[in-house]
Structures are given as C-alpha cells and as structure tokens.
Scaffold this motif. Structure first.
Motif, PDB file in Angstrom:
ATOM      1  N   THR A 151       0.854  -1.181   0.000  1.00  0.00           N
ATOM      2  CA  THR A 151       0.000   0.000   0.000  1.00  0.00           C
ATOM      3  C   THR A 151       0.892   1.233   0.000  1.00  0.00           C
ATOM      4  O   THR A 151       1.779   1.361   0.858  1.00  0.00           O
ATOM      5  N   MET A 152       0.660   2.139  -0.958  1.00  0.00           N
ATOM      6  CA  MET A 152       1.538   3.294  -1.114  1.00  0.00           C
ATOM      7  C   MET A 152       0.717   4.568  -1.236  1.00  0.00           C
ATOM      8  O   MET A 152      -0.403   4.556  -1.755  1.00  0.00           O
ATOM      9  N   ALA A 153       1.307   5.660  -0.768  1.00  0.00           N
ATOM     10  CA  ALA A 153       0.743   6.997  -0.951  1.00  0.00           C
ATOM     11  C   ALA A 153       1.907   7.970  -1.081  1.00  0.00           C
ATOM     12  O   ALA A 153       2.963   7.772  -0.474  1.00  0.00           O
ATOM     13  N   ARG A 154       1.704   9.018  -1.860  1.00  0.00           N
ATOM     14  CA  ARG A 154       2.786   9.982  -2.066  1.00  0.00           C
ATOM     15  C   ARG A 154       2.252  11.404  -1.984  1.00  0.00           C
ATOM     16  O   ARG A 154       1.099  11.673  -2.307  1.00  0.00           O
ATOM     17  N   ALA A 155       3.141  12.302  -1.557  1.00  0.00           N
ATOM     18  CA  ALA A 155       2.817  13.724  -1.428  1.00  0.00           C
ATOM     19  C   ALA A 155       3.782  14.516  -2.294  1.00  0.00           C
ATOM     20  O   ALA A 155       4.873  14.880  -1.858  1.00  0.00           O
ATOM     21  N   GLY A 156       3.383  14.738  -3.553  1.00  0.00           N
ATOM     22  CA  GLY A 156       4.217  15.514  -4.472  1.00  0.00           C
ATOM     23  C   GLY A 156       5.535  14.872  -4.814  1.00  0.00           C
ATOM     24  O   GLY A 156       6.454  15.548  -5.282  1.00  0.00           O
ATOM     25  N   ALA A 165       9.694   2.947  -8.782  1.00  0.00           N
ATOM     26  CA  ALA A 165       9.866   1.997  -9.889  1.00  0.00           C
ATOM     27  C   ALA A 165       9.613   0.602  -9.342  1.00  0.00           C
ATOM     28  O   ALA A 165      10.067   0.251  -8.251  1.00  0.00           O
ATOM     29  N   LEU A 166       8.875  -0.182 -10.113  1.00  0.00           N
ATOM     30  CA  LEU A 166       8.535  -1.551  -9.713  1.00  0.00           C
ATOM     31  C   LEU A 166       9.148  -2.513 -10.719  1.00  0.00           C
ATOM     32  O   LEU A 166       8.920  -2.402 -11.930  1.00  0.00           O
ATOM     33  N   VAL A 167       9.945  -3.461 -10.215  1.00  0.00           N
ATOM     34  CA  VAL A 167      10.606  -4.450 -11.062  1.00  0.00           C
ATOM     35  C   VAL A 167      10.061  -5.823 -10.689  1.00  0.00           C
ATOM     36  O   VAL A 167      10.232  -6.278  -9.555  1.00  0.00           O
ATOM     37  N   THR A 168       9.386  -6.468 -11.609  1.00  0.00           N
ATOM     38  CA  THR A 168       8.823  -7.799 -11.355  1.00  0.00           C
ATOM     39  C   THR A 168       9.934  -8.849 -11.450  1.00  0.00           C
ATOM     40  O   THR A 168      11.027  -8.576 -11.973  1.00  0.00           O
ATOM     41  N   SER A 174       8.270  -0.983 -14.370  1.00  0.00           N
ATOM     42  CA  SER A 174       7.132  -0.082 -14.555  1.00  0.00           C
ATOM     43  C   SER A 174       7.164   0.978 -13.477  1.00  0.00           C
ATOM     44  O   SER A 174       7.836   0.835 -12.447  1.00  0.00           O
ATOM     45  N   PHE A 175       6.424   2.045 -13.747  1.00  0.00           N
ATOM     46  CA  PHE A 175       6.294   3.140 -12.789  1.00  0.00           C
ATOM     47  C   PHE A 175       4.808   3.284 -12.455  1.00  0.00           C
ATOM     48  O   PHE A 175       4.051   3.860 -13.247  1.00  0.00           O
ATOM     49  N   PRO A 176       4.352   2.706 -11.352  1.00  0.00           N
ATOM     50  CA  PRO A 176       2.920   2.713 -11.025  1.00  0.00           C
ATOM     51  C   PRO A 176       2.364   4.132 -10.997  1.00  0.00           C
ATOM     52  O   PRO A 176       3.000   5.060 -10.503  1.00  0.00           O
ATOM     53  N   ASP A 177       1.166   4.253 -11.528  1.00  0.00           N
ATOM     54  CA  ASP A 177       0.503   5.560 -11.589  1.00  0.00           C
ATOM     55  C   ASP A 177      -0.230   5.796 -10.277  1.00  0.00           C
ATOM     56  O   ASP A 177      -1.446   5.580 -10.166  1.00  0.00           O
ATOM     57  N   LEU A 178       0.503   6.252  -9.277  1.00  0.00           N
ATOM     58  CA  LEU A 178      -0.092   6.513  -7.969  1.00  0.00           C
ATOM     59  C   LEU A 178      -0.733   7.893  -7.956  1.00  0.00           C
ATOM     60  O   LEU A 178      -0.261   8.813  -8.642  1.00  0.00           O
ATOM     61  N   PRO A 206      -6.853  16.049   0.237  1.00  0.00           N
ATOM     62  CA  PRO A 206      -6.628  14.723   0.844  1.00  0.00           C
ATOM     63  C   PRO A 206      -5.551  13.947   0.100  1.00  0.00           C
ATOM     64  O   PRO A 206      -5.238  14.220  -1.061  1.00  0.00           O
ATOM     65  N   PHE A 207      -5.006  12.958   0.777  1.00  0.00           N
ATOM     66  CA  PHE A 207      -4.057  12.038   0.171  1.00  0.00           C
ATOM     67  C   PHE A 207      -4.760  10.712  -0.088  1.00  0.00           C
ATOM     68  O   PHE A 207      -5.601  10.283   0.701  1.00  0.00           O
ATOM     69  N   GLU A 208      -4.377  10.071  -1.167  1.00  0.00           N
ATOM     70  CA  GLU A 208      -4.993   8.804  -1.535  1.00  0.00           C
ATOM     71  C   GLU A 208      -3.929   7.718  -1.572  1.00  0.00           C
ATOM     72  O   GLU A 208      -2.787   7.957  -1.981  1.00  0.00           O
ATOM     73  N   ALA A 209      -4.330   6.523  -1.144  1.00  0.00           N
ATOM     74  CA  ALA A 209      -3.436   5.371  -1.149  1.00  0.00           C
ATOM     75  C   ALA A 209      -3.848   4.412  -2.249  1.00  0.00           C
ATOM     76  O   ALA A 209      -5.027   4.347  -2.643  1.00  0.00           O
ATOM     77  N   ALA A 210      -2.892   3.674  -2.751  1.00  0.00           N
ATOM     78  CA  ALA A 210      -3.138   2.658  -3.769  1.00  0.00           C
ATOM     79  C   ALA A 210      -2.487   1.367  -3.320  1.00  0.00           C
ATOM     80  O   ALA A 210      -1.423   1.368  -2.683  1.00  0.00           O
TER      81      ALA A 210
END
Length: 924
Positions: A686-691, A696-699, A705-709, A721-725
């Motif tokens: 579970t991730m959230a970011r502020a600016g 980077a995610l390496v399988t 890939s660079f998840p679109d958070l 508000p901040f959103e988590a993915a």
C-alpha cells in the motif's frame, strides 16, 4: 617611536640603544632572536649573515662608471639643494643612490661633516647595496622596496652603529620601477618625527621631475611629427584625426586601436596592423620612426582609413599650430599621446586619387608604449580574474584557478601552499609552518618544485616566510643575487635556482585569517619581476584569498551539514524478513539538502518504507529533515495507513512553517514524501505519495514499470486529501524509491533519464546493493546540483505454513477451543517454550474481543523472527491499559499481555481493528 611601515622600534631604542645592542650581540653569537627586533631588520641581518658579511668590514666597492648627469641626478639635484638649505647647520647628510645602491649625489648640513666622515661616505660612487654593505638605509630600502628606518645597532656594520637614517625608494611614475633611493642620515641621538613627512614630500618632487623629463621627450617627438606635416602633404593624402576617421567608432574599437598602437610603439620597429571596423570598414595602423630636435628617438603611429562607403568624404581638420597639452599624468599612469587632430593638409588638387585618410593616434618612445601596453594587459588580467577565480566553492579548485589565471601572462610557474586545516574548512593554528603543497601549475609539467600533497617547510630567510610574517608581498627580482636559501629545504634549493630566476611571494590573507602563501616564479621569461608585477600578484592573491576563505567557510558549513545529515539518517537498518534493503545517499555538489529514507518494522511482519525530500539546502534543511523523519517514524509505528501518515506529516510541516519567524506566514519549508507498507503475508503493498516521484517496480522477470499513484500535494500546503493505492508485489519483486535529484537535472531530459533508469533496473539477477550501485553509475548526474536518496527493496513472502488462522463467533465457550488449537500449532512449529505465554495472551485478547468487540472474530498466529498473536474484530473501539485497584475484579488483562509480550498494540483496518502482541523466541 614608530618606524617605517608601521613597525615598532626595537625595545630600548629610546634609552641609548641598549636593547638593539643586546639583540644584535645575541644574533652575531648565533643565539636565536625571534622577538624584540623588527621583522625587516631581522630578515636583513639573516641575509647579511648568509652572504658571509662581516660586521667589522669597513671598505665598500666603488663604481667609477656611474652616470653623473643621468635623469635621476638632474631630477634630484635641485631638491637636494633645497633640503641642504632646510637642514643648514645640522649634522644631517642627504644622499641619492641609483637602483643598484650606488651613491650619485651627496649634500651635508655642515660642510665640516665631510672631513670627519670616511671617504666612501663623502663622495659619489660607493655602493651601499645590502649584499655588500649589510643592513643599512639605502640597501634595506631597495630590499624592502618601501620607506624604512634604521637606527643605531640595527645597522649590520660596526661603522654605522652611531648613526640613524631614513630611506625611501624613488620610482619612475611611468613604469612603477625603482630608479633610486633618497636617504637622510643623522646621528643616533637626534630624532625628529617630521622627517618622515619631509622625505616623502621630497621624494614625490623628485619623481614628478622625472616624469616631466619624460614629458619633455614626448613633446619633442610630437614636434618632430608636426614638423613632418610637409612630407604628408607631398603624399597628397587627407590628414584627419582619429575621431573623424569613423564617427560611429565604438568605444571598444577605439580601445583596441589604442592598444594596437601602443603595441606597435613597444616593438620599436616599422610595422602595420589591420583593425576591422563595423560596416565592412577597416583601419590600418602604421608606425614609423622619428627623432626629436634633442635627439630623442621614438615612434609615431598613424591610422589609415581606406575603402570609404560611397559618397563619404573624410573631414579635414584645422591646422594644429600649438603642441598638445602634455601636463604630467597622474601618478602611475603611462604617458601616451592621443591626438584627435593631425597636421593640416594642403589643398587637395588630385580629386581622382584614392580616398584615403590618415591621422595621428599615438606618439611616444618604445619603452613608454611597452608600459602602456603592459598596464592595459594587467587591467584585462584583473578583469578576467574576477570571472575565473572563485567559480566553485572548493578550496583546492579556487587555488588552482589562481595559478591558471597567472600562467603564462604573469608567471611561468605558480605554487600555492595551504595549511591542512584550511583544506578541511577550519582555521590553522600555525599557518606559518603547517603548510602543504596544494597547487603546482606552470607552462609545462616538468618543474623543480615539491609535488602536490607534500608538507613544505620554509626557512626564516625565505621570501615565503617573510611575506607571511609581514603580511605583504615580497619581491625577489633576481634570485641568483638574493641571499639565503630560497627553497623549502636545502636539498631542493639548487634545483629551483637552476630553472627560476625571479620570484614574488604573496600571503593569502582574508578577513584577518592567514590562509597560506602563493609563489609566482619566472623561469623562461627573461624579464625579472618588477613592482607592477608584485602589485598585480598581490591583487590576484587578494581576490583569490577571499574566494578561498569563502570556500573554506562553505567547506566548514558543508562538513557540519553532512555530519548532521549523516547522524539524522538511519545509522543501520533494523532486522526484518519482509524485504532485503540497500540504500544510498549522495549529497549535492554545491550543498547538502534534506533528502532522507527510512525502513520501519511494523506489526504483523509488515515493513514501512519511506523516502522524502525537504526543499532547500544547508543546515536548516538537514535539521528540518531530522524533525520530519522522526515524526514520520512515530506516525508509522502507530500503525496509521500511508494516507493518514501523510496527512499527519502535512499538518506538521504546515505548523513548522507557521512557527518559523523568517517565513512571515508564507511557508518556506515544504517537503515531498512517499510511504509504502509491504505485507509479506499477503504480498500486497500500500503506497501513498505527497508531491513525490512515483516508485519503480521491477517484477521477477525483469519488467520495469512506474505505477501511476495518486500524486497528492507536497507536504505543508494543506486542504487536499491524500490517496493510497494497493499493488500486488510477487515474491522477489523490487521496489525502488528515490528522490527527484536522481532523475531531474537542468541539462537532461526527464524521459531520457527514466529510460536509463529502466535499463539499469531491468536485471532481475542483481542484489539490491548491486542495483543501487548500477543506478548511481548510469543514472545519477555527474556533480548533481540536488542531493539523491535511493532505496531498493527486494520483497519476500512469509511461508504459508508459518501462518495459522482461525475464525470464531463471539462466544466465550469457544475460547478454550482456540487455546487448544493454538497450542497444537506451536507444537507443530517446535515452539513449545512459548506455549505458556501465548496461551495466556490469547485467552486475554480473545476474551476482550468477545466482551467488548463485535463479531466475527479472527485469530492469527505468525511465525517469523518472533511469534505474533493477532485478534481482530469489526469494532473500532480501542482498548486501553490501566492499573486496576486491589478491589477490582477485572482490568488486568492488557497489563498481563504487556508483561508477557515483547510489544503490543492496535491497528485499524477498513473492517475494524486488530489487537496484536509479539513474543520473542529465545530459541531463534
């Protein structure tokens, strides 16, 4: 009494000279004399001793080939006659010597003094240079190149012990070179404070008379040029001034004209040079020799303008019947004649001749042209130094820039020696002796000097130590004629002398702090250094010293910021099995920023991964980073989800902004952050970011890939508000978190950098450490302008056989069944030693969930480094531990859990809450 140069007189000089005599005797006996004697006198004594001079020597060399009617004699004779009238009846003797120390003129207040003095003191021709006469007024003034005073026993020779003197160098105001010395001699017991003013005024008059002689020669040359007007008329060419040659002439082009003209004069030969102008026009400067009425030889430079635009006719100025105004120039300024008009032309009867205009630009002697050219080039060098010295805040680089600007235009070789503490950003406690060779730069790599990094020891008679002691530049025009060792040690003294013939040593002093010494050497340039060169070297060194001091102060602040940043970042990563982690922190080239990272073990074998960036650089950013990281760890350990952690951090940063008095409520701190929580039991992150840039995610197969958070605003703005993915991370995936310094650069495209990052990460076989290094090697910019934090985490999954889960209704009768099932599971895991504590904790946690929560209830055991007991329900009511009274029947359950467990707590989920307790496994 204060002597020349602002130095105090010797101790005891006012009491009959007992002090000077005592110190001199100690020196002659070989005893150390470090205090009580002025540095200039002590240096002269040492040079005299090194030359092998004897204090009992009474004879001096005599030169019969001196010029009895040279320029300096003609300029000084009337002044000395007036001084003799002023000191009539006194025991004052006044003399003028040339630049070699040879006495040219002598005047006495009493004629009887002539009969009482030795012959070498009464007639011209005797040499008083320091190398033959020891410490004396004339010799020391030439060596120190400034006003000096020598008193009684400060003289090296016994013959002068009863005398005192003041001496001042006489300079040519055109070139700045020393042409002679004016010296006042008088008995030791006679002292008049006004003598310093008198000798300075007399020397100034002599120097002005020297300048007028040069002006007279210039006027004679100009008259010769004007008289040659008839020859110009016979050539049937129009004669115009330089101002009329091109009305639109740019000041920069005019300056080029004058420089080229001075260069032609300095060459002392016929010549021509083309100077291009705007509008496809050009001027040709032509020099030709000429001789004045008094036989003075010089050169005139004319400008010839050809190829006039169509229809343009050069103006014809009026006849110049009178000489130009040639009043003496200001002190130190070269006398060069600039004419905006030329001799008149006769009537032009040949209209079909080519339209060519000529005009006078400069006229003068070759030596004067060389001085003017040298002065201009010195100004250009100083102007260039202002842009080339101090381009970075690096001490070593700044010192090298000083050497690079001086070679080859001023010196053939330059060495810079700095104390080791200065290189570290500190002040040296012993700058005179704690010197290390920092820079050696020259016209070629083959040099006779100590290599960079070697400790350098200078002897007491060396120019370098003399300049550090006095705080002034020391000039040694001819090293072969100088006394004493001139290299750092005796083994190397012969080697530099075989290559280097002239030296200027300049102290590097800024804001009262001695930073080191710079030495300028000439080897292949045959011309010795002069006073103008010394002034130029002093100016260059002064500018460099300020830049070095700025770099030193910056280095100190940067070192402190780096130390603070290092101490505020994690010193070691905690033990956990959810991820394998590698990290890097790379400070910016210019300054330390506020980038940070953290790894935080959480309940339920989870792990929290942080990376953040505080805007700005320096101590404030590092300190703010420490406060932010501490708060982030605290919020994470409270088991808040990522979006709530960022909300709390946002409020904290906004409060820090409001509390900062410098922000005036506008907000000056600001920060970005990315927080990820990975659960090895479900392999969900579970991730959230502020600016902050997305991770980077390496399988496991190497796909990057660079998840679109959801981006979220930077911390401190508030209101959004901040959103988590949530993202699934298969085992052996890599999560790469970084700050913007890795991918953002003023000279690179972000998309290209991301492609590089993708290529560096597409190697699934690499360890996290190898991945970190590969990213920095291939992606990070060289000399980053922003700092970089990098965190690489390789994920693990908790073995399903180490997870036990039970569902039960809210029925107290089922508590015993759960205890029995848990004990069987512990036996299967081989954890019988933890059975007793686990049984008690489970009983209390399950009973509390049934009594105070709402069903259904789930019990989970996790066997990792520790044994974790979790009881969850759908209620959001949090339990609180309290101290039960003696008469209370309940309220001791959580207290018992806290005593039996290593740690315990509560975390909230979308479905309710989880109460957990962690028990240490001593058996591993």
């Amino acid at each position: 009494m204060v002597g020349s140069g602002g130095e105090s007189m010797l101790t005891g000089s006012a009491a009959g000279g007992a002090g000077p005599v005592r110190f001199r005797e100690r020196f002659l006996q070989g005893e150390p004399v470090e205090t009580g004697v002025r540095s200039s006198i002590l240096d002269s004594w040492r040079r005299s001793r090194d030359l092998g001079l004897s204090p009992d020597q009474s004879d001096l060399p005599f030169r019969a080939d001196f010029e009895p009617d040279g320029p300096i004699v003609r300029a000084a004779a009337p002044v000395l006659d007036r001084l003799r009238s002023r000191f009539d009846g006194s025991e004052m003797n006044i003399s003028v010597a040339d630049a070699n120390g040879t006495v040219l003129l002598r005047r006495f207040g009493k004629e009887s003094l002539v009969r009482s003095l030795p012959a070498f003191q009464s007639v011209p021709g005797f040499v008083f240079a320091e190398r033959v006469a020891g410490t004396n007024g004339i010799g020391l003034a030439l060596a120190e190149r400034q006003l000096i005073r020598v008193y009684g026993a400060e003289h090296f020779a016994e013959r002068s012990q009863r005398s005192a003197c003041r001496a001042l160098p006489l300079r040519d105001l055109l070139s700045g070179r020393i042409e002679g010395v004016l010296c006042f001699g008088y008995p030791r017991d006679v002292e008049d404070p006004s003598l310093e003013t008198v000798i300075r005024r007399a020397a100034a008059v002599i120097e002005r008379r020297l300048l007028r002689q040069s002006s007279a020669r210039e006027r004679a040359l100009l008259r010769a040029y004007l008289d040659a007007g008839a020859a110009a008329a016979a050539d049937r060419r129009r004669l115009v001034g330089v101002d009329e040659l091109a009305a639109e002439l740019h000041p920069g082009q005019r300056a080029v004209l004058l420089e080229k003209a001075a260069e032609l004069i300095s060459r002392a030969q016929r010549g021509a040079v083309d100077v291009p102008l705007s509008g496809d026009r050009r001027i040709t400067l032509v020099s030709h020799a000429m001789t004045g009425a008094g036989g003075v030889e010089g050169f005139a430079v004319e400008a010839v303008l050809c190829d006039h635009p169509p229809g343009a006719t050069p103006a014809i100025p009026h006849q110049v019947h009178e000489p130009l105004d040639l009043s003496p120039a200001p002190t130190g300024a070269p006398v060069a004649l600039l004419s905006s008009a030329a001799p008149a032309d006769t009537t032009d009867d040949h209209h079909d001749s080519p339209s060519t205009a000529r005009g006078l630009v400069l006229v003068g002697e070759p030596q004067v042209g060389a001085y003017a050219l040298a002065a201009r080039r010195r100004l250009e060098l100083l102007s260039e130094a202002g842009t080339r010295i101090g381009t970075t805040l690096d001490v070593r680089r700044t010192a090298r820039e000083l050497a690079e600007i001086a070679v080859p235009r001023l010196a053939d070789f330059v060495t810079v020696d700095l104390p080791e503490p200065v290189l570290r950003g500190e002040e040296s406690t012993d700058p005179l002796h704690d010197l290390h060779r920092t820079v050696v730069h020259g016209i070629h790599d083959d040099h006779p000097f100590h290599p960079v990094g070697k400790r350098v020891e200078y002897g007491p008679a060396t120019p370098q130590l003399r300049c550090l002691t006095s705080g002034r530049a020391v000039l040694e025009p001819d090293l072969r004629a100088a006394s004493g060792p001139l290299a750092p040690d005796a083994d190397h003294s012969a080697r530099p002398l075989s290559r280097v013939h002239s030296l200027i040593a300049v102290p590097l002093v800024a804001r009262g702090v001695v930073l080191g010494v710079a030495s300028f050497h000439r080897a292949e340039d045959p011309a010795p250094f002069e006073d103008d060169d010394r002034s130029l070297a002093q100016e260059l060194a002064t500018r460099a010293a300020l830049s070095i001091d700025n770099a030193r102060r910056y280095t100190r602040e940067r070192t402190m910021s780096l130390a603070l940043q290092h101490n505020l970042l994690p010193q070691c990563l905690p033990d956990q099995d959810a991820v394998d982690v590698a990290h890097r922190y790379l400070p910016a080239e210019s300054d330390v920023g506020g980038d940070w990272y953290d790894v935080i073990p959480l309940s339920g074998t989870r792990v929290g991964l942080f990376v953040g960036d505080v805007v700005g650089h320096g101590m404030l950013s590092a300190a703010t980073m420490g406060r932010l990281r501490t708060a982030a760890r605290s919020f994470a350990e409270l088991d808040f989800p990522p979006d709530e952690v960022l909300t709390h951090l946002d409020n904290l940063v906004a409060r820090l902004d409001r509390e900062d008095p410098a922000s005036d409520g506008a907000g000056i701190i600001g920060a970005t952050c990315l927080y990820a929580v990975y659960d090895p039991t479900s392999q969900q992150c579970t991730m959230a970011r502020a600016g902050h840039p997305p991770p980077a995610l390496v399988t496991p197969d190497g796909t990057v890939s660079f998840p679109d958070l959801p981006a979220g605003p930077p911390l401190g703005l508030g209101g959004l508000p901040f959103e988590a993915a949530e993202i699934a991370l298969p085992e052996d995936s890599r999560l790469v978190l970084y700050t913007d310094g890795l991918i953002e650069d003023r000279n690179r495209d972000v998309d290209e950098v991301l492609d590089r990052l993708r290529g560096a990460l597409a190697h699934p076989g690499r360890t996290p450490e190898e991945t970190c290094q590969a990213v920095l090697d291939t992606v990070a910019p060289a000399g980053p302008y922003d700092d970089i934090a990098l965190l690489v985490a390789r994920t693990h999954a908790l073995d399903p056989h180490r997870i036990a889960t039970w569902e039960l209704p809210a029925d107290p009768a089922r508590v015993s069944d759960i205890r029995a099932a848990a004990m069987r599971q512990l036996t299967d895991w081989g954890l019988d030693e933890a059975a007793f504590a686990t049984e008690l904790m489970l009983s209390e946690l399950v009973t509390n969930a049934i009594r105070h929560g709402t069903g259904p209830i789930q019990v989970r055991l996790l066997h990792d480094r520790t044994l974790v007991c979790e009881v969850s329900d759908t209620s959001d009511t949090a339990p609180h531990m309290r101290r039960a009274a003696i008469t209370d029947e309940g309220g001791r359950g959580l207290f018992l859990v806290a005593q039996l467990s290593q740690s315990w707590g509560t975390r909230y989920t979308p479905q309710g809450k989880v109460i957990w307790a962690e028990c240490e496994l001593h058996g591993g």
